[in-house]
Design an enzyme around this catalytic site. Structure first.
Site, PDB file in Angstrom:
ATOM      1  N   LYS A 202     -24.414  -1.662 -20.693  1.00  0.00           N
ATOM      2  CA  LYS A 202     -23.070  -1.823 -21.241  1.00  0.00           C
ATOM      3  C   LYS A 202     -22.990  -2.678 -22.496  1.00  0.00           C
ATOM      4  O   LYS A 202     -23.619  -3.720 -22.585  1.00  0.00           O
ATOM      5  CB  LYS A 202     -22.195  -2.480 -20.184  1.00  0.00           C
ATOM      6  CG  LYS A 202     -21.921  -1.613 -18.984  1.00  0.00           C
ATOM      7  CD  LYS A 202     -20.991  -2.369 -18.091  1.00  0.00           C
ATOM      8  CE  LYS A 202     -20.604  -1.561 -16.873  1.00  0.00           C
ATOM      9  NZ  LYS A 202     -19.987  -2.449 -15.880  1.00  0.00           N
ATOM     10  N   GLY A 358     -32.855 -10.071 -18.047  1.00  0.00           N
ATOM     11  CA  GLY A 358     -32.555  -8.864 -17.288  1.00  0.00           C
ATOM     12  C   GLY A 358     -33.666  -7.845 -17.174  1.00  0.00           C
ATOM     13  O   GLY A 358     -34.831  -8.182 -17.013  1.00  0.00           O
ATOM     14  N   GLY A 381     -30.117 -14.219 -16.817  1.00  0.00           N
ATOM     15  CA  GLY A 381     -28.808 -14.605 -17.345  1.00  0.00           C
ATOM     16  C   GLY A 381     -28.884 -15.857 -18.201  1.00  0.00           C
ATOM     17  O   GLY A 381     -28.165 -15.979 -19.202  1.00  0.00           O
TER      18      GLY A 381
HETATM   19  P1  AMP Z   1     -28.806  -4.286 -18.392  1.00  0.00           P
HETATM   20  O1  AMP Z   1     -28.828  -5.034 -17.087  1.00  0.00           O
HETATM   21  O2  AMP Z   1     -27.542  -4.367 -19.139  1.00  0.00           O
HETATM   22  O3  AMP Z   1     -30.022  -4.627 -19.232  1.00  0.00           O
HETATM   23  O4  AMP Z   1     -28.886  -2.763 -18.023  1.00  0.00           O
HETATM   24  C1  AMP Z   1     -29.993  -2.219 -17.389  1.00  0.00           C
HETATM   25  C2  AMP Z   1     -29.608  -0.910 -16.779  1.00  0.00           C
HETATM   26  O5  AMP Z   1     -29.158  -0.037 -17.776  1.00  0.00           O
HETATM   27  C3  AMP Z   1     -30.794  -0.248 -16.116  1.00  0.00           C
HETATM   28  O6  AMP Z   1     -30.556  -0.188 -14.740  1.00  0.00           O
HETATM   29  C4  AMP Z   1     -30.810   1.134 -16.734  1.00  0.00           C
HETATM   30  O7  AMP Z   1     -31.007   2.176 -15.800  1.00  0.00           O
HETATM   31  C5  AMP Z   1     -29.429   1.266 -17.335  1.00  0.00           C
HETATM   32  N1  AMP Z   1     -29.411   2.222 -18.466  1.00  0.00           N
HETATM   33  C6  AMP Z   1     -30.185   2.224 -19.544  1.00  0.00           C
HETATM   34  N2  AMP Z   1     -29.926   3.286 -20.326  1.00  0.00           N
HETATM   35  C7  AMP Z   1     -28.949   3.975 -19.719  1.00  0.00           C
HETATM   36  C8  AMP Z   1     -28.240   5.175 -20.026  1.00  0.00           C
HETATM   37  N3  AMP Z   1     -28.516   5.863 -21.136  1.00  0.00           N
HETATM   38  N4  AMP Z   1     -27.293   5.585 -19.178  1.00  0.00           N
HETATM   39  C9  AMP Z   1     -27.021   4.888 -18.056  1.00  0.00           C
HETATM   40  N5  AMP Z   1     -27.644   3.756 -17.712  1.00  0.00           N
HETATM   41  C10 AMP Z   1     -28.596   3.294 -18.526  1.00  0.00           C
END
Ligand code: AMP
Length: 400
Positions: A202, A358, A381
């Site tokens: 996100k 993360g 975090g």
């Molecule tokens: P974060 O904790 O914000 O670093 O997000 C990590 C998560 O983002 C992981 O579980 C990934 O599976 C997810 N992610 C990465 N790329 C995508 C995508 N194109 N669509 C959906 N989820 C994603």
């Protein structure tokens, strides 16, 4: 660490929040290993160590009758492994503070180690309670904080406790020192070009980070789910890809700001798209700004891999946070794998690379590339907040 521990009892906040299986065996002891140099230094100096940590979220995951699930969250599970690693018997206090904890701490001899029960068994931990922190402080002569992973929390054992020690009696541990030094190297003293690779799900989770990075990086590579909000903000069609419609304007502003500051902001030209969020979905490659309805971008495509890798290879300093796709599913792990390889290759050519925060850490470990980058942060975090430029309470408390 400048403190000398000879003949002194050190209260050490470590991060022993390790994953356990259903039989309470430790499945990954990275965090324990990371704290060993500090503990060994204290013992080698002729001091004794009183260790405290949290494990899980016992307050949030109470039993049906409302009581704490001691069996599940007790730090006692860690004692045999920790004793083995330190090659000395580790004593365990079933209390965090109280008569028994005081008695055990009082009896501790140089070279001995005492582990206190889970700090989060006390609600006073998370509230940063003064009386609880004072009771912890009374167990020891000096305080060491080596729990970078919880440095962003103003809890009793990470923050409040420090004020009950004189400045000369409190210190960061080796791990904390290393984390701060490596993050500062990227933030304040980077060899250029400095390339940041930001991915993950996100935009909303990374707004502060993106805003700050645009201020000082040379190139910003954006992949993962968050890239599609940027694509849509530029007028692209993104099908069913992840998108935060309430962040479209912000994404547009970030693009504009990057442009004004001369920061090259790279989005994936193409994507591996799927007709379902599933490991066995049908897939194809298409331009990231022309994804058909019913399809979603789950990884960066081959063209993006190529251009991202080229940028990464030119870097002298690299900061990576967040995967390039849904790397947990093999069909969508290629972008993250190739980015990790490019970071490793650039590191071999002399770049300094910091993997922080993360899932990028999980990804680099999964790919067995952790030893091919300069530094993998232990603080998810906490590292994210540090990079965002926030003053972490656990760091501030030691500095005073
Ligand atoms: P974060 O904790 O914000 O670093 O997000 C990590 C998560 O983002 C992981 O579980 C990934 O599976 C997810 N992610 C990465 N790329 C995508 C995508 N194109 N669509 C959906 N989820 C994603």
């Amino acid at each position: 660490m400048e403190l000398s521990f000879k003949g002194r009892k050190a209260l050490v906040r470590v991060d022993f929040n390790v994953p356990l299986d259903s039989d309470f065996n430790i499945t990954d002891d990275t965090r324990i290993q990371a704290a060993l140099p500090t503990i060994r230094k204290i013992l080698d100096d002729g001091g004794s160590a009183i260790l405290m940590s949290h494990l899980g979220r016992p307050q949030k995951k109470r039993k049906d009758d409302g009581s704490i699930d001691v069996e599940k969250f007790t730090l006692k599970h860690l004692v045999p492994h920790l004793s083995n690693l330190l090659e000395t018997e580790v004593f365990f206090s079933p209390e965090t503070t109280g008569t028994q904890a005081s008695e055990m701490a009082g009896k501790l001899q140089p070279g001995q180690v005492l582990l206190l029960e889970n700090t989060r068994f006390q609600a006073e931990e998370a509230s940063g309670d003064d009386a609880f922190a004072e009771a912890l402080a009374a167990l020891a002569d000096c305080y060491v904080n080596d729990a970078f992973g919880t440095a962003h929390r103003a809890h009793a054992s990470t923050t409040t406790v420090a004020k009950y020690f004189k400045p000369e009696d409190r210190s960061f541990g080796f791990l904390m020192d290393k984390e701060i030094k490596n993050a500062n190297k990227v933030l304040h003293d980077p060899e250029r070009p400095l390339v940041a690779i930001i991915g993950g799900a996100k935009v909303s989770d990374k707004i502060l980070l993106l805003e700050r990075l645009i201020e000082f990086v040379d190139k910003l590579v954006v992949g993962g789910g968050m890239a599609y909000t940027f694509m849509k903000a530029q007028g692209g069609s993104i099908g069913n890809s992840l998108c935060e419609d309430d962040r479209l304007q912000l994404a547009g502003e970030l693009l504009k700001k990057a442009n004004q500051r001369g920061v090259e902001l790279l989005l994936p030209q193409d994507s591996v798209v799927a007709d379902n969020f599933a490991a066995d979905a049908n897939t194809k490659v298409c331009p990231s700004n022309d994804i058909p309805d019913g399809w979603m971008g789950l990884d960066i495509g081959p063209e993006a891999v190529k251009s991202f890798s080229e940028i990464i290879e030119t870097a002298k300093t690299i900061l990576w946070n967040g995967p390039m796709g849904v790397f947990e599913m093999d069909a969508f792990a290629n972008g993250t794998r190739e980015a990790a390889k490019a970071v490793a290759s650039s590191t071999r050519s002399g770049a300094f690379s910091l993997i922080g925060g993360g899932d990028s850490v999980a990804a680099i470990n999964q790919l067995n590339l952790a030893d091919q980058v300069s530094y993998v942060s232990t603080g998810g975090g906490a590292m994210l907040e540090f990079l965002e430029g926030k003053e972490l309470p656990g760091i501030q408390a030691i500095k005073g």
